[in-house]
Design a protein around this motif. Sequence first.
Motif, PDB file in Angstrom:
ATOM      1  N   VAL A 154     -19.202  -6.162 -26.457  1.00 35.85           N
ATOM      2  CA  VAL A 154     -18.577  -6.030 -27.771  1.00 35.85           C
ATOM      3  C   VAL A 154     -17.616  -4.852 -27.728  1.00 35.85           C
ATOM      4  N   PHE A 155     -16.385  -5.070 -28.188  1.00 33.48           N
ATOM      5  CA  PHE A 155     -15.423  -3.956 -28.237  1.00 33.48           C
ATOM      6  C   PHE A 155     -15.616  -3.165 -29.521  1.00 33.48           C
ATOM      7  N   LEU A 156     -15.627  -1.846 -29.394  1.00 35.78           N
ATOM      8  CA  LEU A 156     -15.620  -0.954 -30.546  1.00 35.78           C
ATOM      9  C   LEU A 156     -14.926   0.328 -30.123  1.00 35.78           C
ATOM     10  N   GLY A 157     -13.854   0.671 -30.814  1.00 34.44           N
ATOM     11  CA  GLY A 157     -13.061   1.834 -30.436  1.00 34.44           C
ATOM     12  C   GLY A 157     -13.432   3.073 -31.234  1.00 34.44           C
ATOM     13  N   LEU A 158     -13.638   4.187 -30.532  1.00 31.34           N
ATOM     14  CA  LEU A 158     -13.929   5.470 -31.168  1.00 31.34           C
ATOM     15  C   LEU A 158     -12.611   6.103 -31.588  1.00 31.34           C
ATOM     16  N   VAL A 159     -12.407   6.261 -32.891  1.00 32.67           N
ATOM     17  CA  VAL A 159     -11.146   6.773 -33.420  1.00 32.67           C
ATOM     18  C   VAL A 159     -11.188   8.284 -33.623  1.00 32.67           C
ATOM     19  N   HIS A 160     -12.313   8.791 -34.071  1.00 35.63           N
ATOM     20  CA  HIS A 160     -12.490  10.235 -34.277  1.00 35.63           C
ATOM     21  C   HIS A 160     -13.956  10.564 -34.047  1.00 35.63           C
ATOM     22  N   ARG A 161     -14.291  11.825 -33.966  1.00 29.15           N
ATOM     23  CA  ARG A 161     -15.653  12.251 -33.675  1.00 29.15           C
ATOM     24  C   ARG A 161     -16.179  13.188 -34.755  1.00 29.15           C
ATOM     25  N   LEU A 162     -17.492  13.220 -34.863  1.00 23.99           N
ATOM     26  CA  LEU A 162     -18.187  14.232 -35.651  1.00 23.99           C
ATOM     27  C   LEU A 162     -19.169  14.939 -34.730  1.00 23.99           C
ATOM     28  N   ASP A 163     -19.326  16.251 -34.906  1.00 23.56           N
ATOM     29  CA  ASP A 163     -20.322  16.972 -34.128  1.00 23.56           C
ATOM     30  C   ASP A 163     -21.695  16.337 -34.323  1.00 23.56           C
ATOM     31  N   ARG A 164     -22.521  16.478 -33.335  1.00 24.35           N
ATOM     32  CA  ARG A 164     -23.853  15.863 -33.373  1.00 24.35           C
ATOM     33  C   ARG A 164     -24.615  16.215 -34.657  1.00 24.35           C
ATOM     34  N   THR A 165     -24.541  17.458 -35.081  1.00 20.68           N
ATOM     35  CA  THR A 165     -25.321  17.902 -36.231  1.00 20.68           C
ATOM     36  C   THR A 165     -24.715  17.488 -37.566  1.00 20.68           C
ATOM     37  N   VAL A 166     -23.510  16.935 -37.550  1.00 16.00           N
ATOM     38  CA  VAL A 166     -22.794  16.595 -38.784  1.00 16.00           C
ATOM     39  C   VAL A 166     -23.028  15.133 -39.152  1.00 16.00           C
ATOM     40  N   MET A 216     -23.574   6.861 -31.695  1.00 18.47           N
ATOM     41  CA  MET A 216     -23.045   5.920 -32.674  1.00 18.47           C
ATOM     42  C   MET A 216     -22.379   4.721 -32.018  1.00 18.47           C
ATOM     43  N   LEU A 217     -21.570   4.966 -31.011  1.00 17.98           N
ATOM     44  CA  LEU A 217     -20.820   3.891 -30.378  1.00 17.98           C
ATOM     45  C   LEU A 217     -21.752   2.831 -29.802  1.00 17.98           C
ATOM     46  N   THR A 218     -22.768   3.260 -29.072  1.00 18.41           N
ATOM     47  CA  THR A 218     -23.716   2.326 -28.467  1.00 18.41           C
ATOM     48  C   THR A 218     -24.545   1.605 -29.521  1.00 18.41           C
ATOM     49  N   LEU A 219     -25.044   2.342 -30.505  1.00 20.57           N
ATOM     50  CA  LEU A 219     -25.869   1.745 -31.555  1.00 20.57           C
ATOM     51  C   LEU A 219     -25.095   0.699 -32.349  1.00 20.57           C
ATOM     52  N   LEU A 220     -23.839   1.007 -32.671  1.00 19.31           N
ATOM     53  CA  LEU A 220     -23.045   0.070 -33.472  1.00 19.31           C
ATOM     54  C   LEU A 220     -22.627  -1.157 -32.664  1.00 19.31           C
ATOM     55  N   LYS A 221     -22.368  -0.976 -31.379  1.00 19.64           N
ATOM     56  CA  LYS A 221     -22.063  -2.138 -30.537  1.00 19.64           C
ATOM     57  C   LYS A 221     -23.254  -3.088 -30.495  1.00 19.64           C
ATOM     58  N   GLN A 222     -24.440  -2.519 -30.352  1.00 15.67           N
ATOM     59  CA  GLN A 222     -25.648  -3.341 -30.327  1.00 15.67           C
ATOM     60  C   GLN A 222     -25.826  -4.066 -31.655  1.00 15.67           C
ATOM     61  N   ASP A 223     -25.565  -3.361 -32.748  1.00 17.82           N
ATOM     62  CA  ASP A 223     -25.710  -3.952 -34.075  1.00 17.82           C
ATOM     63  C   ASP A 223     -24.718  -5.098 -34.282  1.00 17.82           C
ATOM     64  N   LEU A 224     -23.467  -4.880 -33.887  1.00 18.72           N
ATOM     65  CA  LEU A 224     -22.453  -5.928 -34.026  1.00 18.72           C
ATOM     66  C   LEU A 224     -22.821  -7.162 -33.201  1.00 18.72           C
ATOM     67  N   LYS A 225     -23.298  -6.913 -32.003  1.00 20.31           N
ATOM     68  CA  LYS A 225     -23.677  -8.016 -31.107  1.00 20.31           C
ATOM     69  C   LYS A 225     -24.786  -8.858 -31.727  1.00 20.31           C
TER      70      LYS A 225
END
Length: 247
Positions: A51-63, A33-42
Amino acid sequence: MPIPILYEDNHVLAVVKPPGVLSQEDETGDPDMLTLLKQDLKERHNKPGNVFLGLVHRLDRTVGGVMVFAKTSKSASRLSESVRSRHFGKTYVCVVQGCPSVQQAKLTHYIRKDNKHNQVTVYNKPAAEAKEAILEYEVAAVSGRYTLVAVRLHTGRPHQIRAQMAYIGCPLVGDLKYGAKPAAGISDIALWSTSVSVPHPVTKEMISFHSIPSGSNAWSWWTDKQLKSASYMLNRVHKEGRDADAP
């Protein structure tokens, strides 16, 4: 990969994470998610450089479901503090095998993670290196051998919902790691982040984001009305943005 955007301003980005996508990069090199969203924002905002994007919380891969990110370092710090102080409200829905013996309850256990095997052990009492894990659940609907359950997290431990529900004899559908029996046509663990509520890092006003699971896998066993009702069951957050029982 299309990622639905629920909300965006200069400080906060809220999206719907698809099941199967990592929250952040790991050794597999799979999409995260972090990489995909940074690319999208850019691309969307024509931003030069990183591009700065901070990970605040996580979800398991399957969730799948709601995830919130910070768009500035100051927002990241303030949102992370909201998580630590339990001003960060999180609710989920899940489908479990069997049915809890109690319709609604608050579970308090102690969880220790085995990083080598990426699995946790649940204890009834404090144990060495185990952290307190608290959640609240309520049965939303029952259909044969399966139950739709609403969950509200009070702590955010690894695999917490999966492990605690399995501990009381109700493993999540599709969660073979924690004792679920194989179910035909099920490819994902039946757990969805339905809402996140948090004080805005700048305005301090309460902001909430919602997502209902799609009608595939175990979610197809329930009507949209049942899923929506379950999603809002335990979505109770104090007007100042903190859990009612938080310290």
